[in-house]
Design an enzyme around this catalytic site. Sequence first.
Site, PDB file in Angstrom:
ATOM      1  N   THR A 199      21.637  33.179  45.188  1.00  0.00           N
ATOM      2  CA  THR A 199      21.177  32.817  43.847  1.00  0.00           C
ATOM      3  C   THR A 199      22.282  33.090  42.832  1.00  0.00           C
ATOM      4  O   THR A 199      22.866  34.168  42.824  1.00  0.00           O
ATOM      5  CB  THR A 199      19.910  33.628  43.498  1.00  0.00           C
ATOM      6  OG1 THR A 199      18.914  33.319  44.471  1.00  0.00           O
ATOM      7  CG2 THR A 199      19.406  33.289  42.105  1.00  0.00           C
ATOM      8  N   ASN A 258      50.424  40.763  39.084  1.00  0.00           N
ATOM      9  CA  ASN A 258      49.648  41.717  38.292  1.00  0.00           C
ATOM     10  C   ASN A 258      50.427  42.968  37.908  1.00  0.00           C
ATOM     11  O   ASN A 258      50.094  43.623  36.931  1.00  0.00           O
ATOM     12  CB  ASN A 258      48.373  42.106  39.046  1.00  0.00           C
ATOM     13  CG  ASN A 258      48.625  42.455  40.492  1.00  0.00           C
ATOM     14  OD1 ASN A 258      49.175  41.656  41.244  1.00  0.00           O
ATOM     15  ND2 ASN A 258      48.255  43.650  40.888  1.00  0.00           N
ATOM     16  N   SER A 262      39.246  34.979  37.792  1.00  0.00           N
ATOM     17  CA  SER A 262      38.344  36.116  37.612  1.00  0.00           C
ATOM     18  C   SER A 262      38.007  36.259  36.140  1.00  0.00           C
ATOM     19  O   SER A 262      38.874  36.092  35.277  1.00  0.00           O
ATOM     20  CB  SER A 262      39.012  37.393  38.132  1.00  0.00           C
ATOM     21  OG  SER A 262      38.173  38.498  37.914  1.00  0.00           O
ATOM     22  N   GLY A 286      37.805  37.601  41.570  1.00  0.00           N
ATOM     23  CA  GLY A 286      39.085  37.237  42.163  1.00  0.00           C
ATOM     24  C   GLY A 286      39.175  37.587  43.640  1.00  0.00           C
ATOM     25  O   GLY A 286      39.713  36.807  44.445  1.00  0.00           O
ATOM     26  N   THR A 287      38.658  38.731  43.996  1.00  0.00           N
ATOM     27  CA  THR A 287      38.746  39.165  45.390  1.00  0.00           C
ATOM     28  C   THR A 287      38.000  38.213  46.303  1.00  0.00           C
ATOM     29  O   THR A 287      38.523  37.771  47.340  1.00  0.00           O
ATOM     30  CB  THR A 287      38.172  40.593  45.531  1.00  0.00           C
ATOM     31  OG1 THR A 287      38.926  41.471  44.691  1.00  0.00           O
ATOM     32  CG2 THR A 287      38.228  41.072  46.966  1.00  0.00           C
ATOM     33  N   GLN A 345      45.664  36.648  36.965  1.00  0.00           N
ATOM     34  CA  GLN A 345      46.380  37.267  35.844  1.00  0.00           C
ATOM     35  C   GLN A 345      46.905  36.254  34.836  1.00  0.00           C
ATOM     36  O   GLN A 345      47.155  36.602  33.687  1.00  0.00           O
ATOM     37  CB  GLN A 345      47.540  38.133  36.354  1.00  0.00           C
ATOM     38  CG  GLN A 345      47.110  39.392  37.092  1.00  0.00           C
ATOM     39  CD  GLN A 345      46.534  40.470  36.176  1.00  0.00           C
ATOM     40  OE1 GLN A 345      46.724  40.449  34.954  1.00  0.00           O
ATOM     41  NE2 GLN A 345      45.813  41.413  36.760  1.00  0.00           N
ATOM     42  N   CYS A 386      51.869  58.668  43.579  1.00  0.00           N
ATOM     43  CA  CYS A 386      51.033  59.849  43.487  1.00  0.00           C
ATOM     44  C   CYS A 386      49.794  59.632  42.652  1.00  0.00           C
ATOM     45  O   CYS A 386      48.876  60.428  42.674  1.00  0.00           O
ATOM     46  CB  CYS A 386      51.840  61.019  42.944  1.00  0.00           C
ATOM     47  SG  CYS A 386      52.045  62.290  44.196  1.00  0.00           S
ATOM     48  N   HIS A 431      36.767  39.021  34.399  1.00  0.00           N
ATOM     49  CA  HIS A 431      36.904  40.273  33.633  1.00  0.00           C
ATOM     50  C   HIS A 431      38.315  40.536  33.121  1.00  0.00           C
ATOM     51  O   HIS A 431      38.527  41.471  32.349  1.00  0.00           O
ATOM     52  CB  HIS A 431      36.386  41.479  34.442  1.00  0.00           C
ATOM     53  CG  HIS A 431      37.231  41.905  35.590  1.00  0.00           C
ATOM     54  ND1 HIS A 431      38.042  43.017  35.529  1.00  0.00           N
ATOM     55  CD2 HIS A 431      37.389  41.401  36.832  1.00  0.00           C
ATOM     56  CE1 HIS A 431      38.652  43.169  36.695  1.00  0.00           C
ATOM     57  NE2 HIS A 431      38.280  42.210  37.504  1.00  0.00           N
TER      58      HIS A 431
HETATM   59  C1  LIG Z   1      46.349  39.106  40.868  1.00  0.00           C
HETATM   60  C2  LIG Z   1      44.950  39.585  41.121  1.00  0.00           C
HETATM   61  N1  LIG Z   1      44.213  39.002  42.085  1.00  0.00           N
HETATM   62  C3  LIG Z   1      42.960  39.386  42.337  1.00  0.00           C
HETATM   63  C4  LIG Z   1      42.362  40.413  41.641  1.00  0.00           C
HETATM   64  C5  LIG Z   1      40.966  40.824  41.976  1.00  0.00           C
HETATM   65  O1  LIG Z   1      40.055  40.297  41.059  1.00  0.00           O
HETATM   66  P1  LIG Z   1      38.581  40.919  40.937  1.00  0.00           P
HETATM   67  O2  LIG Z   1      38.744  42.266  40.298  1.00  0.00           O
HETATM   68  O3  LIG Z   1      37.857  39.954  40.066  1.00  0.00           O
HETATM   69  O4  LIG Z   1      38.019  40.995  42.304  1.00  0.00           O
HETATM   70  C6  LIG Z   1      43.093  41.050  40.634  1.00  0.00           C
HETATM   71  C7  LIG Z   1      42.497  42.176  39.857  1.00  0.00           C
HETATM   72  O5  LIG Z   1      42.865  43.319  40.025  1.00  0.00           O
HETATM   73  C8  LIG Z   1      44.415  40.641  40.384  1.00  0.00           C
HETATM   74  O6  LIG Z   1      45.162  41.241  39.443  1.00  0.00           O
HETATM   75 ZN   LIG Z   2      52.301  64.640  43.774  1.00  0.00          ZN
END
Ligand SMILES: Cc1ncc(COP(=O)(O)O)c(C=O)c1O
Ligand SMILES: [Zn+2]
Lengths: 390, 125
Positions: free
Chosen positions: A237, A151, A199, A71-72, A179, A325, A201
């Site tokens: 690759t 998320n 994503s 996702g990132t 999500q 925290c 996972h």
């Molecule tokens: C809304 C959202 N975007 C992007 C990501 C990032 O995905 P990834 O962990 O596959 O890089 C997440 C995961 O935490 C997410 O919840």
């Molecule tokens: Zn604290």
Amino acid sequence: MKQIYMDHGATTPVDPLVVDAMLPYFTEKFGNASSLHSFGQEATSALEQSRQQVAASIGAKPEEIIFTSGGTESNNLAVKGVAYRNSDKGKHIITSTIEHPAILNTCAYLEKEGFEVTYVAVDSDGIIDMDELKKATRDDTILISVMHANNEIGTIQPISDISKLAKEKSIYLHTDAVQSLGKISVNVDELGVDLLSLSSHKIHGPKGVGALYVRKGTLLQALAHGGSHEHRMRAGTENISGIAGFAKAVALADERLVDDAKHMTQLRDSLIGKVMDSIDDVELSGHPTNRLPNNVNLRFSFIEGESMLLFLDMKGIAISTGSACSSKSLEPSHVLTAIGLRPEDSHGSLRITLGKDNTHEEVDYVVDALVEVVGRLRAMSPIAGKMSLK
Amino acid sequence: MYSEKVMDHFSNPRNVGEIENADGVGEVGNPTCGDMMNIYIKVEDNILTDVKFKTFGCGAAIATSSMITEMAVGKTLEEALDITRNDVAEELGGLPQVKMHCSNLAADGLRAAIEDYRNKQNIKK
Ligand SMILES: Cc1ncc(COP(=O)(O)O)c(C=O)c1O
Ligand SMILES: [Zn+2]
């Protein structure tokens, strides 16, 4: 000790069927998809089948799918890729205040590079302000990026409404569907988006793999240069085993979507109802109904999230917090702040994200544990009973 | 993330509660920053005979509150005033760097309670 995992928004266990689908690509069918011999062809065939599977799931064409590391990376490629390639038309981007850091920090980076970004506010349920969004559009706006579902609070955005606005103004629309995939319908034409991030996972697939959907004709610039992989949009690759696993996870999610969503919605509503019935001074954050089937985000007055998390962890329950925290940074969650919560309310927030394999018994166990933990911490709290935080 | 000793003080905090007719009360922190603590003390012949706390906060805030009450009981006011946040963190077997600010609270709370006690004494005199 009983272990209950209710942090599926963070990640999910890989489905054994997904593992089975991946295994051949480590030792037997280990070829490089760029090679012309039979080993390479095996890899290519797995790659293209996976592409078809993922494309079909979201109503796209196979050639519109770029596999990424998750996702990132998909979010980075979408936002930077559109920004760099279309900067001759304009340097203005619109997003929301509640995006994942993979969008917000990418936008912040682009601001340093001379792009302008408008962050549109959301209401107290977390829904984007359409009027503000409309007003934010300009002649030099090249991209709107608004997440499909959040998320932290699970709120689902009116992406198809945003799409009408974007089309009217000829602005590209991207959505982060990380999500929402596997929990609600994700279809690129129904949503009317030009780019969409996925994503693996979060849907019982392996970590480190995902995809970016790019509608045909969308002008995008690659970020990684090298070989001609992934339509020259992402050199390197291909991670065949990961991609095959992702595709299997997508297939399973599609098969089970209706049943899983129904099951998780029941668990969600039962959890929320039972907590509200048995604990005072609790509020639900996020939209009451227009939210992901698996998301529960509750704020408990007078106590702090991390200490709740630690006590629940001792009881074998894994959840997460919206509290400052507990995270590495000390700021309250930007999402909870954006929906108007005061810092003290954010500090007392818990996010419980259900999975298809959670049960009603587990929900009851968690409710009982919460009653005990909240009672214990409130007995320790200097503000419980003395002031109302609401 | 936390040491065993931190988790012990967090899960079985010592000296939780209020002291009725406390000789001094220290109120520090605020809910906005996520940690808030009240410390109650009893003083006899310049010695802390009882110390109790109530805390709103994270695991580190609760553990340091509990730890400092144990460290303070039996000390003279002067000795108690010398307890620093590092002393508390050390006694707990260390705290994660991001949590060091939370341990400020305990040392500040104790000092505030002693100050409150001294102010009350001065008024009496
Ligand atoms: C809304 C959202 N975007 C992007 C990501 C990032 O995905 P990834 O962990 O596959 O890089 C997440 C995961 O935490 C997410 O919840
Ligand atoms: Zn604290």
